[in-house]
Scaffold this active site. Structure first.
Site, PDB file in Angstrom:
ATOM      1  N   ASN A  69       0.873  -1.178   0.000  1.00 44.52           N
ATOM      2  CA  ASN A  69       0.000   0.000   0.000  1.00 44.52           C
ATOM      3  C   ASN A  69       0.906   1.222   0.000  1.00 44.52           C
ATOM      4  O   ASN A  69       1.527   1.535   1.012  1.00 44.52           O
ATOM      5  CB  ASN A  69      -0.887  -0.038   1.259  1.00 44.52           C
ATOM      6  CG  ASN A  69      -1.643   1.257   1.486  1.00 44.52           C
ATOM      7  OD1 ASN A  69      -1.766   2.085   0.572  1.00 44.52           O
ATOM      8  ND2 ASN A  69      -2.144   1.446   2.695  1.00 44.52           N
ATOM      9  N   TRP A  70       0.967   1.889  -1.126  1.00 43.05           N
ATOM     10  CA  TRP A  70       1.920   3.000  -1.252  1.00 43.05           C
ATOM     11  C   TRP A  70       1.432   4.298  -0.612  1.00 43.05           C
ATOM     12  O   TRP A  70       2.184   5.256  -0.529  1.00 43.05           O
ATOM     13  CB  TRP A  70       2.230   3.245  -2.723  1.00 43.05           C
ATOM     14  CG  TRP A  70       3.133   2.218  -3.317  1.00 43.05           C
ATOM     15  CD1 TRP A  70       3.723   1.161  -2.684  1.00 43.05           C
ATOM     16  CD2 TRP A  70       3.577   2.156  -4.679  1.00 43.05           C
ATOM     17  NE1 TRP A  70       4.496   0.450  -3.566  1.00 43.05           N
ATOM     18  CE2 TRP A  70       4.427   1.042  -4.798  1.00 43.05           C
ATOM     19  CE3 TRP A  70       3.333   2.941  -5.817  1.00 43.05           C
ATOM     20  CZ2 TRP A  70       5.041   0.691  -6.005  1.00 43.05           C
ATOM     21  CZ3 TRP A  70       3.937   2.599  -7.021  1.00 43.05           C
ATOM     22  CH2 TRP A  70       4.784   1.489  -7.105  1.00 43.05           C
ATOM     23  N   LYS A  71       0.172   4.336  -0.215  1.00 46.51           N
ATOM     24  CA  LYS A  71      -0.371   5.562   0.394  1.00 46.51           C
ATOM     25  C   LYS A  71      -0.070   6.761  -0.522  1.00 46.51           C
ATOM     26  O   LYS A  71      -0.110   6.615  -1.727  1.00 46.51           O
ATOM     27  CB  LYS A  71       0.181   5.736   1.812  1.00 46.51           C
ATOM     28  CG  LYS A  71       0.029   4.451   2.627  1.00 46.51           C
ATOM     29  CD  LYS A  71       0.349   4.597   4.070  1.00 46.51           C
ATOM     30  CE  LYS A  71       0.142   3.254   4.764  1.00 46.51           C
ATOM     31  NZ  LYS A  71       0.298   3.320   6.203  1.00 46.51           N
TER      32      LYS A  71
ATOM     33  N   HIS B 285      -9.432   1.455   5.110  1.00 50.88           N
ATOM     34  CA  HIS B 285      -8.105   1.535   5.737  1.00 50.88           C
ATOM     35  C   HIS B 285      -8.205   2.461   6.951  1.00 50.88           C
ATOM     36  O   HIS B 285      -8.949   3.448   6.924  1.00 50.88           O
ATOM     37  CB  HIS B 285      -7.081   2.063   4.731  1.00 50.88           C
ATOM     38  CG  HIS B 285      -5.686   1.979   5.265  1.00 50.88           C
ATOM     39  ND1 HIS B 285      -5.161   2.925   6.105  1.00 50.88           N
ATOM     40  CD2 HIS B 285      -4.719   1.043   5.099  1.00 50.88           C
ATOM     41  CE1 HIS B 285      -3.933   2.588   6.441  1.00 50.88           C
ATOM     42  NE2 HIS B 285      -3.630   1.442   5.843  1.00 50.88           N
TER      43      HIS B 285
ATOM     44  N   GLU C 101      -6.415   4.738   8.025  1.00 54.82           N
ATOM     45  CA  GLU C 101      -6.164   6.166   7.752  1.00 54.82           C
ATOM     46  C   GLU C 101      -7.412   6.815   7.161  1.00 54.82           C
ATOM     47  O   GLU C 101      -7.686   7.993   7.407  1.00 54.82           O
ATOM     48  CB  GLU C 101      -4.933   6.311   6.843  1.00 54.82           C
ATOM     49  CG  GLU C 101      -3.662   6.058   7.645  1.00 54.82           C
ATOM     50  CD  GLU C 101      -2.481   5.540   6.849  1.00 54.82           C
ATOM     51  OE1 GLU C 101      -2.488   5.644   5.603  1.00 54.82           O
ATOM     52  OE2 GLU C 101      -1.556   5.008   7.485  1.00 54.82           O
TER      53      GLU C 101
ATOM     54  N   GLU D 287      -5.346  -4.608  10.677  1.00 59.75           N
ATOM     55  CA  GLU D 287      -4.284  -3.621  10.814  1.00 59.75           C
ATOM     56  C   GLU D 287      -4.476  -2.838  12.105  1.00 59.75           C
ATOM     57  O   GLU D 287      -5.223  -1.856  12.132  1.00 59.75           O
ATOM     58  CB  GLU D 287      -4.310  -2.662   9.632  1.00 59.75           C
ATOM     59  CG  GLU D 287      -4.032  -3.339   8.316  1.00 59.75           C
ATOM     60  CD  GLU D 287      -3.391  -2.373   7.340  1.00 59.75           C
ATOM     61  OE1 GLU D 287      -2.305  -2.673   6.849  1.00 59.75           O
ATOM     62  OE2 GLU D 287      -3.971  -1.301   7.111  1.00 59.75           O
TER      63      GLU D 287
ATOM     64  N   GLY E 181       2.852   2.344  10.615  1.00 61.02           N
ATOM     65  CA  GLY E 181       3.815   3.420  10.405  1.00 61.02           C
ATOM     66  C   GLY E 181       4.556   3.823  11.666  1.00 61.02           C
ATOM     67  O   GLY E 181       5.197   4.871  11.715  1.00 61.02           O
TER      68      GLY E 181
ATOM     69  N   SER F 207       3.656  -2.045  10.173  1.00 61.17           N
ATOM     70  CA  SER F 207       5.112  -2.131  10.338  1.00 61.17           C
ATOM     71  C   SER F 207       5.689  -3.500   9.965  1.00 61.17           C
ATOM     72  O   SER F 207       6.608  -3.993  10.606  1.00 61.17           O
ATOM     73  CB  SER F 207       5.519  -1.744  11.764  1.00 61.17           C
ATOM     74  OG  SER F 207       5.176  -0.388  12.010  1.00 61.17           O
TER      75      SER F 207
ATOM     76  N   GLY G  90       2.962  -1.008   4.158  1.00 61.54           N
ATOM     77  CA  GLY G  90       3.092   0.372   3.716  1.00 61.54           C
ATOM     78  C   GLY G  90       4.544   0.696   3.420  1.00 61.54           C
ATOM     79  O   GLY G  90       5.063   0.421   2.334  1.00 61.54           O
ATOM     80  N   GLY G  91       5.229   1.275   4.417  1.00 60.77           N
ATOM     81  CA  GLY G  91       6.591   1.796   4.227  1.00 60.77           C
ATOM     82  C   GLY G  91       7.552   0.854   3.514  1.00 60.77           C
ATOM     83  O   GLY G  91       8.272   1.263   2.591  1.00 60.77           O
TER      84      GLY G  91
END
Ligand code: PGA
Length: 248
Positions: free
Chosen positions: A7-9, A93, A95, A164, A170, A210, A231-232
């Site tokens: 997930n590149w956000k 999600h 966020e 999640e 993150g 993470s 993500g990251g």
């Protein structure tokens, strides 16, 4: 088979997307797994072009509106995402839920829109740190799942879940494999009840928060963890390939 999803956000515009795919060398085991990338909607076309004909990477959209079209400035519809090359849609999600106030009801409407247009929904659930400290993990994830289930199961069609925990996203704090297994077990029992064990067994439950190449293997080995949503650590092609490799 595991699902490895990036997930590149709000990272990687079209140029960086092109670079990512030109330097991505998937390990030999990639064909045995389901490998998904969720670029920004602006970079979806670049991802479609850049991944070439490698069918091992499938693409998704990070968010859709529940309507098909209309006066909704800044939004994109499931139909548009599908036309642009998405096969999957992240829905709910954390966020979106916490930063943009998305409700369980809106999540359900987005799931319905995804299904109407042939996008496979990847529905995210997870508790905040306060909710975990209050011992409310089961209650929260089941409330989120139960709100989505009627739409998810109302017609045939595939869907995925992602657990999640908000406190792990993150932050560098990862749920332990045991924490993940406990929450996934709760979700799995509810899916078994709602769908019957045979259809439930076809719904992968991903863990996200993470995940890195060096903890992915242990998380993927945990009971009821069928994949990871990252993500990251999905932003760099080498690290993404290492995550796929960790799925063994
Ligand atoms: P993270 O994000 O891997 O950077 O924690 C996971 C996610 O939000 O999907």
């Amino acid at each position: 088979m595991a699902v490895i999803a990036g997930n590149w956000k709000m990272h990687h515009g079209p140029g960086a997307t092109q670079q990512f795919f030109s330097s991505l060398v998937l390990p030999a085991n990639a064909g045995a797994h389901e490998v998904l990338v969720f670029p920004t909607s602006l970079s979806l076309a670049a991802a479609v072009a850049a991944r070439g004909r490698d069918p091992r990477v499938q693409l998704g959209i990070q968010n859709i509106h529940w309507e098909d079209k209309g006066a909704f400035t800044g939004e994109v519809s499931a139909a548009m995402a599908r036309e642009a090359g998405a096969a999957f849609a992240l829905v709910g999600h954390s966020e979106r839920r916490h930063l943009f106030g998305e409700t369980d009801d809106e999540v359900s409407r987005k799931i319905a829109a995804a299904k109407r247009h042939g996008l496979v929904p990847v529905v995210c659930v997870g508790e905040t740190l306060d909710e975990r400290r209050q011992g409310r993990v089961e209650e929260v994830v089941l409330r989120q799942l139960d709100a989505a289930l009627p739409t998810l199961t109302g017609s045939d069609g595939r869907f995925l879940l992602a657990y999640e925990p908000v406190w792990a996203i993150g932050t560098g704090e990862t749920a332990t494999p045991d924490d993940a297994a406990a929450a996934h077990g709760t979700l799995r029992v509810r899916l078994d009840e709602a769908l019957g064990p045979s259809r439930s067994s076809r719904v992968p439950i991903l863990y996200g928060g993470s995940v890195k190449p060096d903890n992915a293997r242990d998380l993927l080995a945990a009971r009821d963890v069928d994949g990871v949503l990252v993500g990251g650590a999905s932003l760099d092609a080498g690290s993404f390939a290492a995550l796929v490799e960790a799925a063994a």
